[in-house]
Enzyme design. Structure first.
Site, PDB file in Angstrom:
ATOM      1  N   HIS A 127     -78.770  19.377 -46.815  1.00 48.99           N
ATOM      2  CA  HIS A 127     -77.427  19.688 -45.901  1.00 48.99           C
ATOM      3  C   HIS A 127     -76.459  21.365 -46.151  1.00 48.99           C
ATOM      4  O   HIS A 127     -75.900  21.299 -45.291  1.00 48.99           O
ATOM      5  CB  HIS A 127     -76.375  18.052 -46.686  1.00 48.99           C
ATOM      6  CG  HIS A 127     -75.835  18.472 -47.482  1.00 48.99           C
ATOM      7  ND1 HIS A 127     -74.468  19.355 -48.120  1.00 48.99           N
ATOM      8  CD2 HIS A 127     -75.998  18.252 -49.131  1.00 48.99           C
ATOM      9  CE1 HIS A 127     -74.109  19.523 -49.380  1.00 48.99           C
ATOM     10  NE2 HIS A 127     -75.069  18.853 -50.325  1.00 48.99           N
ATOM     11  N   THR A 154     -86.039   1.772 -51.544  1.00 55.47           N
ATOM     12  CA  THR A 154     -85.861   1.701 -49.413  1.00 55.47           C
ATOM     13  C   THR A 154     -85.713   3.155 -50.247  1.00 55.47           C
ATOM     14  O   THR A 154     -84.466   4.183 -49.765  1.00 55.47           O
ATOM     15  CB  THR A 154     -85.614   1.015 -48.838  1.00 55.47           C
ATOM     16  OG1 THR A 154     -85.389  -0.265 -49.828  1.00 55.47           O
ATOM     17  CG2 THR A 154     -86.145   1.055 -47.468  1.00 55.47           C
ATOM     18  N   CYS A 194     -68.046  20.398 -55.527  1.00 59.84           N
ATOM     19  CA  CYS A 194     -67.424  19.294 -56.633  1.00 59.84           C
ATOM     20  C   CYS A 194     -66.556  19.593 -57.847  1.00 59.84           C
ATOM     21  O   CYS A 194     -66.089  19.206 -57.639  1.00 59.84           O
ATOM     22  CB  CYS A 194     -68.666  19.811 -57.758  1.00 59.84           C
ATOM     23  SG  CYS A 194     -70.320  19.622 -56.031  1.00 59.84           S
ATOM     24  N   ASN A 216     -74.204  28.752 -57.069  1.00 57.32           N
ATOM     25  CA  ASN A 216     -73.292  28.506 -55.840  1.00 57.32           C
ATOM     26  C   ASN A 216     -72.132  28.823 -55.320  1.00 57.32           C
ATOM     27  O   ASN A 216     -71.578  28.737 -54.488  1.00 57.32           O
ATOM     28  CB  ASN A 216     -72.919  26.562 -55.906  1.00 57.32           C
ATOM     29  CG  ASN A 216     -72.735  26.273 -57.567  1.00 57.32           C
ATOM     30  OD1 ASN A 216     -73.699  26.594 -57.874  1.00 57.32           O
ATOM     31  ND2 ASN A 216     -71.567  25.388 -58.016  1.00 57.32           N
TER      32      ASN A 216
END
Length: 389
Positions: free
Chosen positions: A202, A238, A328, A152
């Site tokens: 994303h 969920t 990050c 990255n």
């Protein structure tokens, strides 16, 4: 300042494609049931979820049962490492020194808190892993090898097929963090020596807040989240149905347009690299990452005696959004583990700049950056010289 902002931080995230939003909308407003419910609303949601899983599996050359939805790419990486090592009851793990922190920090935690053996293999000056070093690191109790498909921060592509074949020949699971590399490879996971693979939609014009983990049939993981039996008991909670649907549509569009997009990105990337390297003497600016085996949309540099954050501030004032490396870690003044792993000298280590391209970027935007960045650099040089007096 440029009148229209220029976004060159697509490795951090991408805008959501309007066609992806359109696909997601019904699962907020019409088919909003819990996919675990047995009534009609639940069945409608479950149908959308199942269809998304089938679409992703088909695109990746996998089976539907091998696709697991998570909350993000970092969770996918965490589950792959922790799940495999916990399932084995411990053992030995191999990673590289240029992995994302979602892998490196997890590997260190497995070593320090759970007693797992850990080998961190080195890389060359371009951040590339030599498969021979992975082979040499395998021990009798090695459970998992985790090497990212593409870095990255510096864009280097890794020889994941060679490493995967080594792992398979020794009966070791192989995981690859492919979060940056959705379009860098042609995926046919049924034929590739990969047991676990992480993706984050994303990064390819899908929504944030959903991740994908491919788990080859027969691979068993201990769930890091406990509670309900969702995702066939592999990940409690969920499932975010709209985002799962969006993930499938984003991957579909990305792979349909792969050849066109890669050609576009490569043209702009090469213009950026050649333009910046010719604008600065080698003593002040260098390319980081592999010169040819790199992501098509990724250009990264190091500047001597400056900090990447200072460069970012000046670019932001010029209307250009960029990064100093991993999204990050942007803002952290300390050199990243990637910079340290490739052995960048101290005078260069904090001067990282990452420019990553997207579909909307143009040659005119690249020309603007190439025209303005050298002037911004000169101003920073003068400021630094005055400050150091």
């Amino acid at each position: 300042m440029n009148k229209q902002p220029i976004y060159l931080d697509h490795s951090a995230t991408t805008p959501v494609d309007p066609r992806v939003i359109e696909a997601m909308l019904p699962y907020w407003t019409e088919h909003y049931g819990n996919p675990s419910s047995s009534h009609g609303h639940g069945r409608a949601a479950q149908f959308g979820l199942s269809q998304a899983r089938r679409t992703i599996a088909t695109l990746l050359g996998a089976q539907s049962s091998e696709i697991l939805f998570t909350g993000c790419g970092s969770e996918s990486n965490n589950l792959a490492l922790r799940g495999a090592m916990w399932q084995a009851g411990g053992g030995h793990l191999i990673v590289s020194g240029v992995e994302h922190e979602a892998v490196l920090a997890t590997a260190v935690q497995l070593r320090d808190q759970f007693g797992c053996g850990l080998t961190v293999v080195g890389v060359d000056e371009h951040g590339r892993v030599d498969p021979a070093t992975v082979l040499a690191a395998i021990q009798p109790d090695t459970v998992l090898i985790s090497i990212m498909a593409a870095n990255n921060e510096i864009g280097t592509l890794q020889p994941i097929l060679e490493i995967g074949e080594i792992a398979r020949a020794h009966g070791v699971l192989f995981h690859t963090d492919a979060i940056q590399a959705a379009m860098a490879f042609e995926w046919d996971l049924a034929q590739m020596p990969i047991d676990l693979l992480s993706l984050a939609p994303h990064k390819f014009y899908g929504p944030k807040g959903v991740g994908l983990l491919y788990m080859r049939q027969g691979v068993k993981l201990v769930s890091a989240l406990t509670g309900g039996g969702q995702e066939d008991g592999r990940r409690a909670g969920t499932v975010n149905v709209p985002f799962a649907v969006g993930a499938a549509r984003a991957l579909e569009l990305a792979l349909e347009q792969r050849a066109e997009n890669v050609a576009h990105y490569t043209l702009l990337r090469d213009q950026l690299i050649s333009g910046l390297l010719s604008a600065f003497p080698p003593s002040h600016c260098r390319l980081t990452g592999h010169p040819t085996e790199r992501l098509p949309h990724h250009a990264s540099f190091a500047f001597h005696g400056l900090t990447g954050n200072d460069m970012l501030m000046h670019l932001d004032m010029l209307g250009v959004s960029a990064s100093s490396g991993s999204a990050c870690a942007t803002g952290n003044p300390e050199p990243s583990s990637v910079v340290q792993a490739i052995g960048l000298p101290a005078a260069w280590a904090r001067g990282g700049l990452r420019l990553t391209l997207g579909r909307q970027n143009t040659l005119a935007e690249i020309d603007y950056v190439l025209a303005e960045l050298p002037d911004a650099w000169r101003k920073l040089q003068l400021f630094t010289a005055v400050y150091e007096r």
